[in-house]
Each structure stands twice: as structure tokens, then as C-alpha cells.
Design a protein around this motif. Structure first.
Motif, short mmCIF file in Angstrom:
data_model
loop_
_atom_site.label_atom_id
_atom_site.label_comp_id
_atom_site.label_asym_id
_atom_site.label_seq_id
_atom_site.Cartn_x
_atom_site.Cartn_y
_atom_site.Cartn_z
N LEU A 203 -29.05 -19.26 72.54
CA LEU A 203 -27.88 -18.94 73.84
C LEU A 203 -27.56 -20.58 74.37
N THR A 204 -28.53 -21.41 74.40
CA THR A 204 -28.23 -22.86 74.92
C THR A 204 -26.84 -23.40 74.07
N LEU A 205 -27.04 -23.43 73.02
CA LEU A 205 -26.17 -23.78 71.84
C LEU A 205 -24.73 -23.00 71.99
N VAL A 206 -24.86 -21.57 72.20
CA VAL A 206 -23.46 -20.94 72.39
C VAL A 206 -22.78 -21.28 73.76
N THR A 207 -23.62 -21.37 74.77
CA THR A 207 -23.07 -22.02 76.01
C THR A 207 -22.67 -23.20 76.27
N ALA A 208 -23.20 -24.08 75.69
CA ALA A 208 -22.63 -25.34 75.31
C ALA A 208 -21.42 -25.50 74.51
N VAL A 209 -21.26 -24.90 73.24
CA VAL A 209 -20.04 -24.97 72.74
C VAL A 209 -18.91 -24.13 73.35
N THR A 210 -19.05 -23.00 74.02
CA THR A 210 -17.99 -22.52 74.82
C THR A 210 -17.70 -23.37 76.07
N ALA A 211 -18.53 -23.99 76.65
CA ALA A 211 -18.03 -24.89 77.63
C ALA A 211 -17.27 -25.91 76.98
N LEU A 212 -17.77 -26.68 75.91
CA LEU A 212 -16.82 -27.52 75.17
C LEU A 212 -15.12 -27.22 74.90
N LEU A 213 -15.27 -25.96 74.39
CA LEU A 213 -14.29 -25.25 74.04
C LEU A 213 -13.31 -25.21 75.29
N LEU A 214 -13.85 -24.48 76.32
CA LEU A 214 -13.07 -24.66 77.65
C LEU A 214 -12.58 -25.81 78.33
N ALA A 215 -13.25 -26.92 78.13
CA ALA A 215 -13.02 -28.03 78.64
C ALA A 215 -11.80 -28.55 77.58
N ALA A 216 -11.86 -28.37 76.35
CA ALA A 216 -10.84 -28.85 75.70
C ALA A 216 -9.46 -28.00 75.88
N TRP A 217 -9.64 -26.85 76.23
CA TRP A 217 -8.53 -25.89 76.32
C TRP A 217 -8.02 -26.50 77.89
N CYS A 218 -8.79 -26.39 78.83
CA CYS A 218 -8.21 -27.00 80.06
C CYS A 218 -7.59 -28.46 80.01
N GLY A 219 -8.42 -29.43 79.03
CA GLY A 219 -7.89 -30.75 79.10
C GLY A 219 -6.44 -30.66 78.24
N GLY B 247 -5.90 -29.96 88.55
CA GLY B 247 -6.84 -28.70 88.75
C GLY B 247 -7.39 -28.68 87.31
N SER B 248 -6.58 -28.52 86.40
CA SER B 248 -6.92 -28.37 84.92
C SER B 248 -7.87 -29.24 84.64
N LEU B 249 -7.69 -30.50 84.99
CA LEU B 249 -8.68 -31.57 84.60
C LEU B 249 -9.82 -31.46 85.00
N THR B 250 -9.73 -31.10 86.55
CA THR B 250 -11.09 -30.49 87.00
C THR B 250 -11.75 -29.36 86.45
N ALA B 251 -11.37 -28.27 85.97
CA ALA B 251 -11.87 -27.38 85.21
C ALA B 251 -12.37 -27.99 83.87
N ALA B 252 -11.84 -28.87 83.22
CA ALA B 252 -12.19 -29.40 81.88
C ALA B 252 -13.55 -30.41 82.34
N ALA B 253 -13.51 -31.09 83.33
CA ALA B 253 -14.67 -31.85 83.57
C ALA B 253 -15.83 -30.86 83.92
N GLY B 254 -15.76 -29.84 84.42
CA GLY B 254 -16.65 -28.61 84.78
C GLY B 254 -17.30 -28.21 83.55
N GLY B 255 -16.40 -28.06 82.41
CA GLY B 255 -17.02 -27.71 81.01
C GLY B 255 -17.66 -28.59 80.44
N VAL B 256 -17.31 -29.92 80.51
CA VAL B 256 -18.17 -31.25 79.76
C VAL B 256 -19.41 -31.23 80.66
N VAL B 257 -19.35 -31.16 82.17
CA VAL B 257 -20.51 -31.31 82.78
C VAL B 257 -21.66 -30.07 82.51
N LEU B 258 -21.14 -28.97 82.17
CA LEU B 258 -21.91 -27.86 81.84
C LEU B 258 -22.51 -28.15 80.37
N ALA B 259 -21.68 -28.64 79.61
CA ALA B 259 -22.25 -28.87 78.17
C ALA B 259 -23.38 -30.09 78.33
#
Length: 119
Positions: free
Chosen positions: A5-21, A95-107
Motif C-alpha cells: 500500500l505504501t509503494l502503490v500510494t507513493a508511485v501513484t503520487a509520483l504519477l500524479l506529480a508528473a501528470w500535473c507537472g 495551480g498545476s505546479l502546486t498539484a504536482a508539488a503535492g504529489g511529490v510531497v506525498l511520495a
């Protein structure tokens, strides 16, 4: 803690960060699809919060202390929704950059949670 679960959450957060980035790079604000992605990542963080609390209730203990573990769980749960609300306030590429930063922080928080639990 559940390593998968930790790995899946981190990977999806990084994918979200890449998408928003990518959206920020293309000078686009966050769109509805980005918010759906943030909701999915937030659901994983909520699941992790519930699993972590259940494990604590069952008597399992993190290696580095319960208080810091719970604090990181709550922070991990809150970081993407907070970034989503800030992204709503700034309807530009920032705003997109903020969402990307949130994904990186979560990872990063996921890596720290893994370490706190004793991984």
C-alpha cells in the motif's frame, strides 16, 4: 504497515506529480481530470490512514514512536487535498505546479512513513 500500500500510494503520487507537472510545462491549469486523479491518490492515502490506525489498535508499534507515525499519517492524508484546494485558487499553470508539488510531497512522506514503521 502494508509495504504494498505504501509503494502503490507513493508511485501513484509520483504519477500524479508528473501528470500535473506536464500540464504546468504546457502552461495549462488543473482540469477536472487532474482533480479526479488527486481524489484517487487521496483515497489511497485515506486507506493507508485507516490501515495504520487499525494496526495501532491491534497493538502493533512503529519503530520510531506512535505519535510521530500518526502525525505523518495525518500529513500524508492532508497534503494532496490541500494542494488541490490551493490549485483551485490559482487557475493558471501555477495551480498545476502546486498539484504536482503535492504529489511529490506525498511520495516523500510515504518513504518517511515506511522508515518510521521499521522498513
Amino acid at each position: 504497515m502494508l509495504d504494498v500500500l505504501t509503494l502503490v500510494t507513493a508511485v501513484t503520487a509520483l504519477l500524479l506529480a508528473a501528470w500535473c507537472g506536464w500540464a504546468a510545462y504546457r502552461d495549462q491549469p488543473t482540469k477536472d481530470w487532474h482533480f479526479i486523479g488527486m481524489a484517487m491518490v487521496s483515497a489511497l492515502a485515506l486507506l493507508q490512514l485507516v490501515v495504520g490506525i487499525v494496526q495501532l489498535a491491534r497493538g502493533e508499534q512503529p519503530d520510531q514512536g506512535t505519535a510521530i507515525f500518526v502525525a505523518y499519517l495525518l500529513g500524508a492524508f492532508a497534503c494532496v487535498p490541500a494542494a488541490a484546494f490551493m490549485s483551485l485558487a490559482e487557475r493558471s499553470r501555477w495551480g498545476s505546479l502546486t498539484a504536482a508539488a503535492g504529489g511529490v510531497v506525498l511520495a516523500v512522506l510515504e518513504v518517511r512513513l515506511y522508515d518510521i514503521w521499521g522498513g
